[in-house]
Structure formats: structure tokens, C-alpha cells
Design a protein around this motif. Sequence first.
Motif, PDB file in Angstrom:
ATOM      1  N   ASP A 150     -15.630 -51.715 -82.792  1.00  0.00           N
ATOM      2  CA  ASP A 150     -15.246 -50.497 -83.545  1.00  0.00           C
ATOM      3  C   ASP A 150     -15.494 -51.171 -85.112  1.00  0.00           C
ATOM      4  O   ASP A 150     -16.395 -50.292 -86.015  1.00  0.00           O
ATOM      5  CB  ASP A 150     -14.866 -49.454 -83.252  1.00  0.00           C
ATOM      6  CG  ASP A 150     -15.430 -48.489 -82.236  1.00  0.00           C
ATOM      7  OD1 ASP A 150     -16.666 -48.607 -80.883  1.00  0.00           O
ATOM      8  OD2 ASP A 150     -14.030 -47.116 -81.311  1.00  0.00           O
TER       9      ASP A 150
ATOM     10  N   GLN B 202      -5.194 -50.797 -73.185  1.00  0.00           N
ATOM     11  CA  GLN B 202      -5.735 -49.508 -73.646  1.00  0.00           C
ATOM     12  C   GLN B 202      -4.768 -49.516 -75.377  1.00  0.00           C
ATOM     13  O   GLN B 202      -3.226 -49.352 -74.745  1.00  0.00           O
ATOM     14  CB  GLN B 202      -5.311 -48.812 -72.500  1.00  0.00           C
ATOM     15  CG  GLN B 202      -6.930 -49.326 -71.740  1.00  0.00           C
ATOM     16  CD  GLN B 202      -7.127 -47.342 -71.142  1.00  0.00           C
ATOM     17  OE1 GLN B 202      -6.216 -46.665 -70.775  1.00  0.00           O
ATOM     18  NE2 GLN B 202      -8.016 -47.750 -70.028  1.00  0.00           N
TER      19      GLN B 202
ATOM     20  N   ALA C 165      -6.762 -45.354 -86.474  1.00  0.00           N
ATOM     21  CA  ALA C 165      -5.894 -44.011 -84.672  1.00  0.00           C
ATOM     22  C   ALA C 165      -5.461 -43.600 -85.221  1.00  0.00           C
ATOM     23  O   ALA C 165      -5.020 -42.726 -83.903  1.00  0.00           O
ATOM     24  CB  ALA C 165      -5.658 -45.782 -84.360  1.00  0.00           C
TER      25      ALA C 165
ATOM     26  N   GLY D 199     -13.010 -52.781 -76.647  1.00  0.00           N
ATOM     27  CA  GLY D 199     -13.434 -51.379 -76.600  1.00  0.00           C
ATOM     28  C   GLY D 199     -13.587 -51.307 -78.502  1.00  0.00           C
ATOM     29  O   GLY D 199     -13.881 -51.130 -79.360  1.00  0.00           O
ATOM     30  N   TYR D 200     -12.274 -51.124 -78.492  1.00  0.00           N
ATOM     31  CA  TYR D 200     -12.137 -50.603 -80.588  1.00  0.00           C
ATOM     32  C   TYR D 200     -12.130 -51.157 -81.369  1.00  0.00           C
ATOM     33  O   TYR D 200     -12.332 -51.065 -82.002  1.00  0.00           O
ATOM     34  CB  TYR D 200     -10.239 -49.989 -80.303  1.00  0.00           C
ATOM     35  CG  TYR D 200      -9.976 -49.241 -81.528  1.00  0.00           C
ATOM     36  CD1 TYR D 200     -10.951 -48.276 -81.892  1.00  0.00           C
ATOM     37  CD2 TYR D 200      -8.807 -49.879 -82.406  1.00  0.00           C
ATOM     38  CE1 TYR D 200     -10.131 -47.223 -83.081  1.00  0.00           C
ATOM     39  CE2 TYR D 200      -8.250 -49.662 -83.232  1.00  0.00           C
ATOM     40  CZ  TYR D 200      -9.256 -48.366 -84.221  1.00  0.00           C
ATOM     41  OH  TYR D 200      -9.121 -47.777 -84.815  1.00  0.00           O
TER      42      TYR D 200
ATOM     43  N   GLN E  60      -6.699 -40.106 -78.053  1.00  0.00           N
ATOM     44  CA  GLN E  60      -7.411 -40.585 -76.956  1.00  0.00           C
ATOM     45  C   GLN E  60      -6.887 -42.199 -76.417  1.00  0.00           C
ATOM     46  O   GLN E  60      -7.283 -42.594 -77.411  1.00  0.00           O
ATOM     47  CB  GLN E  60      -9.305 -40.328 -76.731  1.00  0.00           C
ATOM     48  CG  GLN E  60      -9.715 -38.882 -76.795  1.00  0.00           C
ATOM     49  CD  GLN E  60      -9.458 -38.148 -75.777  1.00  0.00           C
ATOM     50  OE1 GLN E  60      -9.597 -38.352 -74.837  1.00  0.00           O
ATOM     51  NE2 GLN E  60      -8.949 -36.799 -76.384  1.00  0.00           N
ATOM     52  N   PRO E  61      -7.105 -42.430 -75.077  1.00  0.00           N
ATOM     53  CA  PRO E  61      -7.164 -43.997 -74.314  1.00  0.00           C
ATOM     54  C   PRO E  61      -8.526 -44.910 -74.888  1.00  0.00           C
ATOM     55  O   PRO E  61      -9.454 -44.134 -74.852  1.00  0.00           O
ATOM     56  CB  PRO E  61      -6.505 -43.908 -73.429  1.00  0.00           C
ATOM     57  CG  PRO E  61      -6.884 -42.081 -73.085  1.00  0.00           C
ATOM     58  CD  PRO E  61      -7.042 -41.336 -73.808  1.00  0.00           C
ATOM     59  N   ARG E  62      -8.520 -45.993 -75.928  1.00  0.00           N
ATOM     60  CA  ARG E  62      -9.175 -47.012 -75.289  1.00  0.00           C
ATOM     61  C   ARG E  62      -8.794 -47.757 -75.161  1.00  0.00           C
ATOM     62  O   ARG E  62      -7.369 -48.722 -75.380  1.00  0.00           O
ATOM     63  CB  ARG E  62      -9.889 -47.114 -77.036  1.00  0.00           C
ATOM     64  CG  ARG E  62     -10.226 -45.197 -77.609  1.00  0.00           C
ATOM     65  CD  ARG E  62     -11.562 -45.136 -77.141  1.00  0.00           C
ATOM     66  NE  ARG E  62     -12.775 -46.470 -77.336  1.00  0.00           N
ATOM     67  CZ  ARG E  62     -13.212 -46.452 -78.525  1.00  0.00           C
ATOM     68  NH1 ARG E  62     -12.957 -45.831 -79.518  1.00  0.00           N
ATOM     69  NH2 ARG E  62     -14.091 -47.575 -78.633  1.00  0.00           N
ATOM     70  N   HIS E  63     -10.018 -49.141 -74.949  1.00  0.00           N
ATOM     71  CA  HIS E  63      -9.615 -50.412 -74.571  1.00  0.00           C
ATOM     72  C   HIS E  63      -9.422 -50.992 -75.628  1.00  0.00           C
ATOM     73  O   HIS E  63     -10.165 -50.885 -76.221  1.00  0.00           O
ATOM     74  CB  HIS E  63     -10.385 -51.339 -73.395  1.00  0.00           C
ATOM     75  CG  HIS E  63      -9.991 -51.924 -73.101  1.00  0.00           C
ATOM     76  ND1 HIS E  63     -10.254 -53.196 -73.965  1.00  0.00           N
ATOM     77  CD2 HIS E  63      -9.651 -53.011 -71.220  1.00  0.00           C
ATOM     78  CE1 HIS E  63      -9.987 -54.038 -72.543  1.00  0.00           C
ATOM     79  NE2 HIS E  63      -9.640 -53.921 -71.545  1.00  0.00           N
TER      80      HIS E  63
ATOM     81  N   VAL F 116      -6.237 -43.676 -79.281  1.00  0.00           N
ATOM     82  CA  VAL F 116      -7.036 -43.670 -80.879  1.00  0.00           C
ATOM     83  C   VAL F 116      -7.525 -42.238 -81.193  1.00  0.00           C
ATOM     84  O   VAL F 116      -8.144 -41.713 -80.354  1.00  0.00           O
ATOM     85  CB  VAL F 116      -7.776 -44.422 -80.776  1.00  0.00           C
ATOM     86  CG1 VAL F 116      -8.830 -43.831 -81.891  1.00  0.00           C
ATOM     87  CG2 VAL F 116      -8.518 -46.329 -80.185  1.00  0.00           C
ATOM     88  N   ARG F 117      -6.578 -41.304 -82.414  1.00  0.00           N
ATOM     89  CA  ARG F 117      -7.119 -40.825 -81.987  1.00  0.00           C
ATOM     90  C   ARG F 117      -6.857 -39.317 -81.284  1.00  0.00           C
ATOM     91  O   ARG F 117      -7.583 -38.289 -81.050  1.00  0.00           O
ATOM     92  CB  ARG F 117      -8.503 -40.030 -83.054  1.00  0.00           C
ATOM     93  CG  ARG F 117      -8.452 -41.134 -84.148  1.00  0.00           C
ATOM     94  CD  ARG F 117     -10.167 -40.937 -84.762  1.00  0.00           C
ATOM     95  NE  ARG F 117     -11.175 -41.202 -84.178  1.00  0.00           N
ATOM     96  CZ  ARG F 117     -10.708 -42.068 -84.217  1.00  0.00           C
ATOM     97  NH1 ARG F 117     -10.287 -44.014 -85.371  1.00  0.00           N
ATOM     98  NH2 ARG F 117     -11.985 -43.438 -83.681  1.00  0.00           N
TER      99      ARG F 117
END
Length: 606
Positions: free
Chosen positions: A397, A381, A427, A393-394, A387-390, A384-385
Motif C-alpha cells: 500500500d 500479520q 495503522a 500487503g500493507y 483490521q488484520p493485514r498481511h 491496521v486500523r
Amino acid sequence: MARAPLLQLTGIALKFGGNPLFEDVSLIIQPGDRLALVGRNGSGKSTLLKIMAGMVEVDEGERAVSSGGSVGYMEQEPDLRGCQTLGDLATQGVEISEHWRVDAAADGLKFDVDTPVEAASGGARRKAGLARLIAQVPELLLLDEPTNHLDIESIAWLEAHLAEVGQAFVVISHDRAFLRALTRATIWIDRGVVRRREGSFAGFEEWRDRVWAVEDAARHKLDRKILSEGKWAVEGISARRRRDLGRVRALEAMRAERANQVLRQDAARMELMSGPRSGKRIIEARRISKEFDGKVICREFSLRVMRGDRIALVGPNGVGKTAMIELLSGRAVPDGGGIDLGTNVELAVFDQHRAELDPDATLWESLTGDKAMRLPGRSDQVMVRGQPRHVVGYLKDFLFEETQARAPVRSLSGGERARLLLARIMAKPANLLVLDEPTNDLDMETLDLLRSLLIGSDSTVLLVSHDRDFVERVATRTLAFEGAGRITVHAGGWMDFACPDRAAPQASTRGGLAKERVLRKKRRPKRGKPQGLSFTETHRLNELPGIIARLEAEIARLSEFMSDPGLFASEPVKFRKAADALAARQSQLVAAEAEWLALEERAEGG
């Protein structure tokens, strides 16, 4: 008697890894054709151009070139083997008697034939490759991103050259201004389907959107019919007779058709997040001077950059644009004068050389290896801004496939590297964005999204770009580098700089008109009398945004009308009237913006 086609593709099919890239593609290129080849990154544009050049062997179909015809191909990265200097590269395969053409092209494109290829920039190498192709004088030119890494002067020379010669050409480019000026038809690759549309590129995007709208309507109609027939199949199964089997088969066929439809790829889901709110004044440069390697970058130059300004730096390669954004962003120190950054400034940098990206690292490591994005104890993870993101997944985007996450950066195309660098930048919260050539290699849809994000953000932007359309739409002020340390400041974007009959350039000691501040306040409700303004001035302040919007719309319509390269020759009277009207509207716009800014500053300071 009709002339034979220069090039004909018939029933072309090509598969990569078992998946079809093209199926049953047929194209004819006639003498005099001037074609734009467009499509999203990864759609197969460069591959189709190589098929036209005979460099890629297809699985099915035929390629035919007219008897005695010649096809010239300019790749994105020229082959440097056996070349010591740019002159060696430019004269490869060119008859000695035609070397004068290389010299003429070198003079027009502004590159030194004696420069060693190892020391030459990517733009200089591309110029040498263009000079070689021009000197060979093929009947059909195949150009893959010829404007990438070229400065605006070189693009203008190439544009003029292609407009004058009688050769046919197919060009891949994301430079809308270049395509609008030159092309007469467009080849569009969309999900393996190749379509040709006649007419100027100026009308292509509207036509493309209509094609998509018809497709969406047909898909919606099919979905509704499948739903209706599926309901009948369930509710009427007990009473169905043999004669209804045809209806069941039709339902199965509709479902199969729907399942086999290739849906459009979603646009990238990029977002910008501003850092902590900065002060109103972001950068104050006071009479700064700088020399680098004996070259004068600026001399006693002053500039004030306010919050929300988007400053474009334009001029020839090597004139000092990158050095200037390093000075203005506080990453370099001037030889004389001073630079002050405002309070709470958070910086994010997009480097044209993608130096932040390790070519041997994977995409996964490029994100998780950034300390600002890393989550302790969570290697899958990133932050990103806030917030945690995988990681995967990011990356999705930004239009990366899951299988690319563990691939090395060196395997990416230029456009993919640009998107990966944008993923790193976006990010992290920032309120001062330094973007050095961000438009190179990006497809038009991603460019449009990036442009919208920059316009919609309250971040301050320093932008270096040779994409005239992008600069025109994004910039609120333009710094024009004229060489030998001379820099002038213009209100607005590319047209304000390119049209000398518009308002005079501003003095470099004063900030420009913050056009976007006008745009951001157009939607605000009308307010009461601000402190420091009379009733009449308050009324004028409230009505000026509407006047500015009307003038901008009229300027856009006149500019579109005058974009036809054949208009002056075919209807010179209409052209002159439109030019006079455009100049008048532009002067009125500059005056209205100046009046609005003066009143707004009085209202805010009162």
C-alpha cells in the motif's frame, strides 16, 4: 552564431540488475537553461543527475561537455571526509581567492563556518555543500534536493541567488513553490522515458495529466481492438483462408504490444483513521514560557487549538518549532504557565529524524515489532486500523516491493523511510497528529495524497514544514516564529504569513479562524433558523460559505497570475492592479471567515 550546448547526452542506456532504468535517453542543456527534474521516487532522478555529472558509467551512449565548460554537482549527503568544520566542507576545492564567495553564501544561508561537522545538523551540512558549489561558480549547476532540511529563510535566499545569476541549472526538488519561481522547462522521468517540456513548472502537472489521459485512451482503444480481433479469430477459424494469416499476425503483434506496455505505478493507498471522538477543545496553552539550552522558545504564549484545526509552525531552523510541538502535544513541560489537553486525545507523531525506525531492523520487523500493531501468534500479520493485514500487503500500500520486506531500514532512501514511518502512524487510530517535517524526500504524488488525507480528516494537526505550497494548502492557522521567544498567530497558511498587507495577526491568546470548519460545512444542506440567531443572521450564515468559496477561487486565480517571476518587469501596471485586487480579496476573505465563525459559534452555543 549559436552557442554550443553546455552538456549533451546521446543514446544513454543504463541497467540495474538486468532491468533497464533508462534506454535511448538524449538531452541537450544550453547556456541559461533552468530545468526542473521531476519524477516519482525511484524513477531514477538522482541517477540521471549523476550521469550528467559524469559520476555514473552508462552501458550505452555518450556524454559530452562543451570545451572548457564546467559542471558542478551538489549531492544530497555531502562527503565529510577530511573536514573538521563546516568551513572546511564549504571551502573544499575552492580557490583561496574565492573564499569570499563562501563567506557571502554562509551569511545568506545563515550557517556558522566554525561549527564542527559532527555536531552540525543535516540542514547545516547541506548549506555548507551549497556554499561550496556556489563559490566554485560552475557554468552548469546540478542540484539534488537543495531545499531539503533548509528553513524558509534559506530557501528564499537560495531562490533569489539562483534567479539573479546567469548560470544554467538542473534541480531535483519536490518544492512546488521553488520550482514555479525558478524553472523555465521541466525534464520528466516516467517509467524509463525522459521527456522535456518547455515553459514554467506551473503548467507541468496539467500537461502531465494530459499525457497520461492520451495514453489511457490509446490503451483502451487497443484493448477494444484486441477484443474484437480475438472474437473474429475464434469465430472465424473454420472459414479462415490463407490470406487471413496477416490479420492473425497483426493480432499477435497487438497482444505483444499490450503485454510489453509499462503500466503506471499505482499511487500509495494511504488512509487515516481518527481515534475516539475528542472534545471540541484539543489544546489550551496558557501563558507558557520555555527555555532550552539558554535559548528562549516562547515567553507567556497562549494558544487554543480546537478539534479539526491544522496548525503550521514556520520560521528559521533552531528557533524552537520542534520544541513547541513537544510542548503543545504534552510531551514536554513548560517552565511557566500551563497546558491542558482535551478529552480522549490520541497522539501520533512523525519525527523528522525518523528516530522510531531502527536502521538495523527489517521493514517487516519495523511493523510487527510495534506493540500497537502486533497480532499475538501471527508474526506475518499486523493490526491496521482495527483490521488484520498481511505485512507484505500493507507494505505494498505504501509502494514497497515484496523483496524489500526483509531488507534493513538502512537500505531505504529518504523518501522510503518517510513512507515506512507513515505506514506505522496510519495503522493506528489517532485524533492529534504531530508531523515534524513530513514532506522531506516525498515525491509530489505522495505529497498530494498526504495533503488530501489531512484536509479530509477531522483529526487535529500540528505541522512543521518548510514546504510553502504544502503549508498554504493544508494549514488553517500559522504560528510564525520570529526568534527570541516571539511568536505571532496568523489565520490561514503560508500566504497569510508571508503577505504582511493581509489581515493583522491574531492575538496569541485567542484561537485563529478555523478555515477548514468553513470548508467542511460548505456541503451541508441549508438549515432552518438555529437557536440564538435571527432570520437575517441565519440567512447570512447559510450564504457565507459560498461567498468564501468565490473569494478563495479569485485569490487562487490572482496568485497564479502573479506567480510569473517576469510579470513585474514586463507588465508593471498589470502586476500592481493584480496585487491591489489580491490584497482586497484577501481582506474580504478574512472578514467573511471572521463573520462566519462568529455566527457559527453563536449557532452552536445557542
